[in-house]
Design a protein around this motif. Structure first.
Motif, PDB file in Angstrom:
ATOM      1  N   SER A   5      14.309 -26.134   2.569  1.00  0.00           N
ATOM      2  CA  SER A   5      14.213 -26.534   3.972  1.00  0.00           C
ATOM      3  C   SER A   5      15.299 -27.545   4.341  1.00  0.00           C
ATOM      4  CB  SER A   5      12.829 -27.099   4.279  1.00  0.00           C
ATOM      5  OG  SER A   5      12.572 -28.219   3.469  1.00  0.00           O
ATOM      6  N   ALA A  37       7.828 -12.938   5.979  1.00  0.00           N
ATOM      7  CA  ALA A  37       7.690 -14.198   6.720  1.00  0.00           C
ATOM      8  C   ALA A  37       6.314 -14.816   6.519  1.00  0.00           C
ATOM      9  CB  ALA A  37       7.956 -13.957   8.200  1.00  0.00           C
ATOM     10  N   LYS A  43       7.975 -20.963   2.185  1.00  0.00           N
ATOM     11  CA  LYS A  43       8.449 -20.568   3.513  1.00  0.00           C
ATOM     12  C   LYS A  43       9.904 -20.151   3.375  1.00  0.00           C
ATOM     13  CE  LYS A  43       8.553 -22.338   8.235  1.00  0.00           C
ATOM     14  NZ  LYS A  43       9.695 -21.983   8.851  1.00  0.00           N
ATOM     15  N   GLN A  45      13.573 -19.693   4.412  1.00  0.00           N
ATOM     16  CA  GLN A  45      14.474 -20.420   5.291  1.00  0.00           C
ATOM     17  C   GLN A  45      15.634 -19.519   5.691  1.00  0.00           C
ATOM     18  OE1 GLN A  45      13.728 -23.449   6.372  1.00  0.00           O
ATOM     19  NE2 GLN A  45      11.908 -23.512   5.070  1.00  0.00           N
ATOM     20  N   PRO A  46      16.011 -19.524   6.977  1.00  0.00           N
ATOM     21  CA  PRO A  46      17.183 -18.750   7.368  1.00  0.00           C
ATOM     22  C   PRO A  46      18.443 -19.338   6.742  1.00  0.00           C
ATOM     23  CG  PRO A  46      16.259 -19.953   9.252  1.00  0.00           C
ATOM     24  CD  PRO A  46      15.382 -20.209   8.074  1.00  0.00           C
ATOM     25  N   GLU A  66      22.300 -13.116   3.683  1.00  0.00           N
ATOM     26  CA  GLU A  66      21.862 -14.078   4.677  1.00  0.00           C
ATOM     27  C   GLU A  66      20.573 -13.612   5.338  1.00  0.00           C
ATOM     28  OE1 GLU A  66      23.552 -16.659   8.445  1.00  0.00           O
ATOM     29  OE2 GLU A  66      24.899 -15.383   7.296  1.00  0.00           O
ATOM     30  N   LEU A  67      19.606 -14.522   5.402  1.00  0.00           N
ATOM     31  CA  LEU A  67      18.371 -14.273   6.137  1.00  0.00           C
ATOM     32  C   LEU A  67      18.570 -14.808   7.550  1.00  0.00           C
ATOM     33  CD1 LEU A  67      15.469 -15.265   3.730  1.00  0.00           C
ATOM     34  CD2 LEU A  67      16.192 -12.988   4.382  1.00  0.00           C
ATOM     35  N   ILE A  68      18.239 -13.987   8.516  1.00  0.00           N
ATOM     36  CA  ILE A  68      18.373 -14.420   9.908  1.00  0.00           C
ATOM     37  C   ILE A  68      16.981 -14.567  10.498  1.00  0.00           C
ATOM     38  CG2 ILE A  68      20.684 -13.481  10.257  1.00  0.00           C
ATOM     39  CD1 ILE A  68      19.401 -11.018  11.480  1.00  0.00           C
ATOM     40  N   PRO A  69      16.795 -15.540  11.387  1.00  0.00           N
ATOM     41  CA  PRO A  69      15.470 -15.728  11.993  1.00  0.00           C
ATOM     42  C   PRO A  69      15.090 -14.512  12.834  1.00  0.00           C
ATOM     43  CG  PRO A  69      17.003 -17.475  12.679  1.00  0.00           C
ATOM     44  CD  PRO A  69      17.768 -16.501  11.862  1.00  0.00           C
ATOM     45  N   SER A  70      13.811 -14.185  12.843  1.00  0.00           N
ATOM     46  CA  SER A  70      13.368 -13.022  13.633  1.00  0.00           C
ATOM     47  C   SER A  70      13.064 -13.422  15.057  1.00  0.00           C
ATOM     48  CB  SER A  70      12.145 -12.390  12.997  1.00  0.00           C
ATOM     49  OG  SER A  70      11.113 -13.329  12.866  1.00  0.00           O
TER      50      SER A  70
END
Length: 70
Positions: A5, A37, A43, A45-46, A66-70
């Motif tokens: 985080s 999610a 949790k 993290q993007p 890379e994780l992108i926020p939904s």
């Protein structure tokens, strides 16, 4: 490695298979690991994350995603 985080990364090892093979022998290994999610253990993290393939404890391959926020 998972993004924390804060700004850092956290290492997590998922062992897929323990197998003895002979010299010259080849095998195929696959693994699916869902990144939901709604996970309760951590949790997501993007941002950039890192996947490493290790054989006998030696890093053989690294891929960043890379994780992108939904």
């Amino acid at each position: 490695m998972f993004r924390k985080s804060g700004k850092g990364m956290n290492k997590k090892v998922f062992k897929i298979k323990k197998i003895n093979i002979k010299k010259g022998q080849t095998i195929q290994v696959s693994k699916k690991h869902p990144l939901r999610a709604t996970m309760t253990t951590r949790k997501l993290q993007p941002g950039k994350h890192l996947l490493e393939i290790q054989i006998n404890g030696k890093k053989m391959l690294q891929k960043e995603f890379e994780l992108i926020p939904s």
